[in-house]
Scaffold this motif. Structure first.
Motif, PDB file in Angstrom:
ATOM      1  N   GLN A 141       1.002  -1.380  -0.044  1.00 31.17           N
ATOM      2  CA  GLN A 141      -0.026  -0.047   0.002  1.00 31.17           C
ATOM      3  C   GLN A 141       0.807   1.157   0.044  1.00 31.17           C
ATOM      4  O   GLN A 141       0.548   2.183  -0.759  1.00 31.17           O
ATOM      5  N   GLU A 142       1.856   1.084   0.930  1.00 30.90           N
ATOM      6  CA  GLU A 142       2.931   2.460   0.725  1.00 30.90           C
ATOM      7  C   GLU A 142       3.434   2.611  -0.296  1.00 30.90           C
ATOM      8  O   GLU A 142       3.560   3.742  -1.129  1.00 30.90           O
ATOM      9  N   GLN A 163       0.941   4.112  -2.955  1.00 33.39           N
ATOM     10  CA  GLN A 163       0.647   5.688  -2.593  1.00 33.39           C
ATOM     11  C   GLN A 163       1.792   6.479  -3.289  1.00 33.39           C
ATOM     12  O   GLN A 163       1.796   7.541  -3.790  1.00 33.39           O
ATOM     13  N   SER A 189       1.715   6.475  -6.972  1.00 35.95           N
ATOM     14  CA  SER A 189       0.562   7.565  -7.504  1.00 35.95           C
ATOM     15  C   SER A 189       1.128   8.991  -7.408  1.00 35.95           C
ATOM     16  O   SER A 189       0.700   9.565  -8.381  1.00 35.95           O
TER      17      SER A 189
END
Length: 138
Positions: A73-74, A77, A80
């Motif tokens: 997930q990190e 991010q 993105s």
């Protein structure tokens, strides 16, 4: 007579990293930034040096972490954010390359970016998003 067990560093490292997150783009970014900060800190300021070391420790923490979902997930991010930054620079590069052929205007009603060819005199521009018409010099 028992067979010799051949110690392979590669096999040991593979067993050690089994179940751990590993290296990704965010880890690469962190390690690069930490290297830069450590070098700058050694030359100028001890605060930068310690900040670089903290980033390097966090980078290794991420690489050796067993919480794969959280690290994933990190990384998403980071990717993105990286995409937004590189997209912004890519847009600026394209506009700079096309500056002799096109003018860029913003619709006064909705803010949509519009590209019109240069050298046509005063023209009426219709926004494709909100159908607002306005006059500008091309």
């Amino acid at each position: 007579m028992p067979e010799k067990v051949v110690f392979s560093m590669k096999a040991w490292l593979q067993r050690f990293m089994s179940g751990r997150y590993g290296f990704d783009r965010f880890s690469g970014f962190l390690s690069s930034c930490s290297l830069i900060l450590i070098v700058l800190g050694a030359l100028f300021s001890s605060v930068l040096y310690w900040l670089g070391l903290l980033l390097l420790i966090y980078c290794y923490f991420r690489i050796l972490s067993r919480n794969i979902q959280k690290r994933y997930q990190e990384n998403l991010q980071y990717l993105s954010l990286e995409s937004k930054v590189t997209g912004w620079f890519s847009t600026r590069k394209t506009r700079f390359q096309q500056r002799k052929q096109y003018h860029y205007y913003r619709c006064p009603h909705c803010g949509q970016q519009l590209r019109v060819p240069r050298g046509r005199g005063k023209i009426s521009i219709t926004c494709p998003k909100c159908s607002t018409q306005f006059i500008k010099k091309s």
